[in-house]
Design a protein around this motif. Structure first.
Motif, PDB file in Angstrom:
ATOM      1  N   ALA A  51       0.829  -1.208   0.000  1.00 42.36           N
ATOM      2  CA  ALA A  51       0.000   0.000   0.000  1.00 42.36           C
ATOM      3  C   ALA A  51       0.863   1.257   0.000  1.00 42.36           C
ATOM      4  N   LEU A  52       1.999   1.221   0.700  1.00 37.64           N
ATOM      5  CA  LEU A  52       2.905   2.367   0.742  1.00 37.64           C
ATOM      6  C   LEU A  52       3.492   2.648  -0.642  1.00 37.64           C
ATOM      7  N   ILE A  53       3.916   1.615  -1.352  1.00 38.76           N
ATOM      8  CA  ILE A  53       4.461   1.783  -2.704  1.00 38.76           C
ATOM      9  C   ILE A  53       3.390   2.329  -3.644  1.00 38.76           C
ATOM     10  N   GLU A  54       2.177   1.802  -3.545  1.00 40.77           N
ATOM     11  CA  GLU A  54       1.079   2.286  -4.398  1.00 40.77           C
ATOM     12  C   GLU A  54       0.799   3.768  -4.145  1.00 40.77           C
ATOM     13  N   LYS A  55       0.818   4.192  -2.869  1.00 41.73           N
ATOM     14  CA  LYS A  55       0.582   5.603  -2.542  1.00 41.73           C
ATOM     15  C   LYS A  55       1.715   6.479  -3.061  1.00 41.73           C
ATOM     16  N   LEU A  56       2.961   6.012  -2.925  1.00 35.36           N
ATOM     17  CA  LEU A  56       4.099   6.774  -3.452  1.00 35.36           C
ATOM     18  C   LEU A  56       3.926   7.030  -4.947  1.00 35.36           C
ATOM     19  N   GLU A  57       3.592   5.980  -5.670  1.00 34.83           N
ATOM     20  CA  GLU A  57       3.418   6.108  -7.118  1.00 34.83           C
ATOM     21  C   GLU A  57       2.228   7.005  -7.449  1.00 34.83           C
ATOM     22  N   GLN A  58       1.135   6.857  -6.710  1.00 35.00           N
ATOM     23  CA  GLN A  58      -0.043   7.692  -6.946  1.00 35.00           C
ATOM     24  C   GLN A  58       0.295   9.169  -6.735  1.00 35.00           C
ATOM     25  N   TYR A  59       0.958   9.494  -5.630  1.00 40.68           N
ATOM     26  CA  TYR A  59       1.305  10.886  -5.358  1.00 40.68           C
ATOM     27  C   TYR A  59       2.318  11.421  -6.365  1.00 40.68           C
ATOM     28  N   ALA A  60       3.261  10.582  -6.794  1.00 44.04           N
ATOM     29  CA  ALA A  60       4.244  11.019  -7.791  1.00 44.04           C
ATOM     30  C   ALA A  60       3.556  11.358  -9.111  1.00 44.04           C
ATOM     31  N   GLU A  61       2.489  10.650  -9.438  1.00 45.41           N
ATOM     32  CA  GLU A  61       1.736  10.941 -10.659  1.00 45.41           C
ATOM     33  C   GLU A  61       0.801  12.142 -10.472  1.00 45.41           C
ATOM     34  N   ASP A  62       0.027  12.136  -9.399  1.00 42.16           N
ATOM     35  CA  ASP A  62      -1.027  13.133  -9.208  1.00 42.16           C
ATOM     36  C   ASP A  62      -0.503  14.523  -8.853  1.00 42.16           C
ATOM     37  N   ARG A 112      13.602   6.219  -9.375  1.00 39.14           N
ATOM     38  CA  ARG A 112      13.481   6.281  -7.920  1.00 39.14           C
ATOM     39  C   ARG A 112      12.444   7.353  -7.570  1.00 39.14           C
ATOM     40  N   ILE A 113      11.652   7.062  -6.539  1.00 36.19           N
ATOM     41  CA  ILE A 113      10.733   8.038  -5.961  1.00 36.19           C
ATOM     42  C   ILE A 113      11.148   8.206  -4.505  1.00 36.19           C
ATOM     43  N   THR A 114      11.362   9.457  -4.102  1.00 37.11           N
ATOM     44  CA  THR A 114      11.777   9.751  -2.730  1.00 37.11           C
ATOM     45  C   THR A 114      10.808  10.754  -2.128  1.00 37.11           C
ATOM     46  N   VAL A 115      10.400  10.504  -0.891  1.00 38.93           N
ATOM     47  CA  VAL A 115       9.539  11.428  -0.157  1.00 38.93           C
ATOM     48  C   VAL A 115      10.289  11.856   1.096  1.00 38.93           C
ATOM     49  N   THR A 116      10.312  13.166   1.357  1.00 33.53           N
ATOM     50  CA  THR A 116      10.938  13.683   2.573  1.00 33.53           C
ATOM     51  C   THR A 116       9.863  14.273   3.478  1.00 33.53           C
ATOM     52  N   ILE A 117       9.891  13.865   4.743  1.00 30.19           N
ATOM     53  CA  ILE A 117       8.946  14.362   5.751  1.00 30.19           C
ATOM     54  C   ILE A 117       9.782  14.787   6.966  1.00 30.19           C
ATOM     55  N   PRO A 118      10.219  16.056   6.989  1.00 32.58           N
ATOM     56  CA  PRO A 118      11.074  16.510   8.096  1.00 32.58           C
ATOM     57  C   PRO A 118      10.277  16.811   9.362  1.00 32.58           C
ATOM     58  N   ASP A 119      10.970  16.782  10.501  1.00 30.43           N
ATOM     59  CA  ASP A 119      10.349  17.198  11.760  1.00 30.43           C
ATOM     60  C   ASP A 119      10.048  18.695  11.716  1.00 30.43           C
ATOM     61  N   GLN A 120      11.014  19.465  11.262  1.00 30.44           N
ATOM     62  CA  GLN A 120      10.889  20.919  11.173  1.00 30.44           C
ATOM     63  C   GLN A 120      11.307  21.365   9.773  1.00 30.44           C
ATOM     64  N   PRO A 121      10.362  21.689   8.892  1.00 33.63           N
ATOM     65  CA  PRO A 121      10.739  22.200   7.579  1.00 33.63           C
ATOM     66  C   PRO A 121      11.600  23.456   7.721  1.00 33.63           C
ATOM     67  N   ASP A 122      12.575  23.593   6.838  1.00 38.87           N
ATOM     68  CA  ASP A 122      13.510  24.720   6.894  1.00 38.87           C
ATOM     69  C   ASP A 122      13.861  25.102   5.459  1.00 38.87           C
ATOM     70  N   SER A 123      13.274  26.180   4.961  1.00 43.36           N
ATOM     71  CA  SER A 123      13.480  26.559   3.564  1.00 43.36           C
ATOM     72  C   SER A 123      14.921  26.954   3.280  1.00 43.36           C
ATOM     73  N   SER A 124      15.642  27.493   4.250  1.00 40.19           N
ATOM     74  CA  SER A 124      17.034  27.884   4.006  1.00 40.19           C
ATOM     75  C   SER A 124      17.927  26.666   3.790  1.00 40.19           C
ATOM     76  N   ARG A 125      17.542  25.525   4.354  1.00 39.82           N
ATOM     77  CA  ARG A 125      18.320  24.285   4.177  1.00 39.82           C
ATOM     78  C   ARG A 125      17.680  23.352   3.164  1.00 39.82           C
ATOM     79  N   LYS A 126      16.608  23.786   2.511  1.00 46.04           N
ATOM     80  CA  LYS A 126      15.885  23.010   1.500  1.00 46.04           C
ATOM     81  C   LYS A 126      15.355  21.697   2.055  1.00 46.04           C
ATOM     82  N   ILE A 127      14.797  21.778   3.268  1.00 46.34           N
ATOM     83  CA  ILE A 127      14.163  20.627   3.899  1.00 46.34           C
ATOM     84  C   ILE A 127      12.677  20.943   3.994  1.00 46.34           C
ATOM     85  N   SER A 128      11.862  20.138   3.334  1.00 44.78           N
ATOM     86  CA  SER A 128      10.419  20.340   3.362  1.00 44.78           C
ATOM     87  C   SER A 128       9.727  19.030   3.012  1.00 44.78           C
TER      88      SER A 128
END
Length: 166
Positions: A51-62, A112-128
């Motif tokens: 289910a996780l792989i299917e969601k990754l692919e769905q979000y990468a497309e949508d 490859r599909i990569t998703v990043t989910i940081p604890d604290q997004p930080d635009s100056s460090r390009k973490i979001s």
């Protein structure tokens, strides 16, 4: 206990701590084929891989045209230490269908599909909250899209982790 006993104990403890730190840091740079989930420097086994792989692919497309932000620029290495990174690396590129703004469909192949989910997004460090799609023969981070908190929480639920606070 003699006076010389505490010194070897302290040295052994420090060496053991350094080894544990080095092992947790190694996963930041190790790439695996298939699905991998890294949370704060440690690999995590997701509850529902399919289910996780299917969601990754769905979000990468949508999400591509709705949330596209650019090419490259996401700080995946820091997010592996300071959040959660989900990566699906294909042995053979996976076809995704992106729908253009005019409604036409554009097939692409994802390496490859990569998703990043940081604890604290930080635009100056390009973490979001990002979805990053890499294509064969292109630079890493070929297409980077923002990901809504709701989607991040759905992925975290499939992994078995706590949702992100908004």
């Amino acid at each position: 206990m003699s006076r010389s006993t505490p010194v070897p104990i302290i040295i052994t403890t420090l060496c053991f701590a350094a080894a544990l730190f080095g092992l947790s840091y190694a996963c930041v740079f190790t790439e695996l084929d298939g699905l991998s989930v890294i949370s704060h420097g440690m690999y995590v086994a997701p509850q529902n891989e399919t289910a996780l792989i299917e969601k990754l692919e769905q979000y990468a497309e949508d999400d591509f045209f709705q949330y596209f932000v650019g090419i490259g620029g996401a700080n995946v290495a820091d997010c592996k230490r300071e959040g959660i990174v989900i990566t699906m690396r294909y042995t053979t590129p996976q076809q995704l269908i992106w729908t253009e703004r005019d409604g036409s469909e554009r097939p692409i192949f994802a390496e490859r599909i990569t998703v990043t989910i940081p604890d604290q997004p930080d635009s100056s460090r390009k973490i979001s909250y990002y979805i990053i799609v890499d294509q064969p023969g292109r630079q890493s981070g070929w297409a980077t899209c923002r990901m809504p908190h709701e989607q991040a929480n759905e992925l975290l639920e499939l992994i078995g982790l706590s949702p992100v606070e908004t």
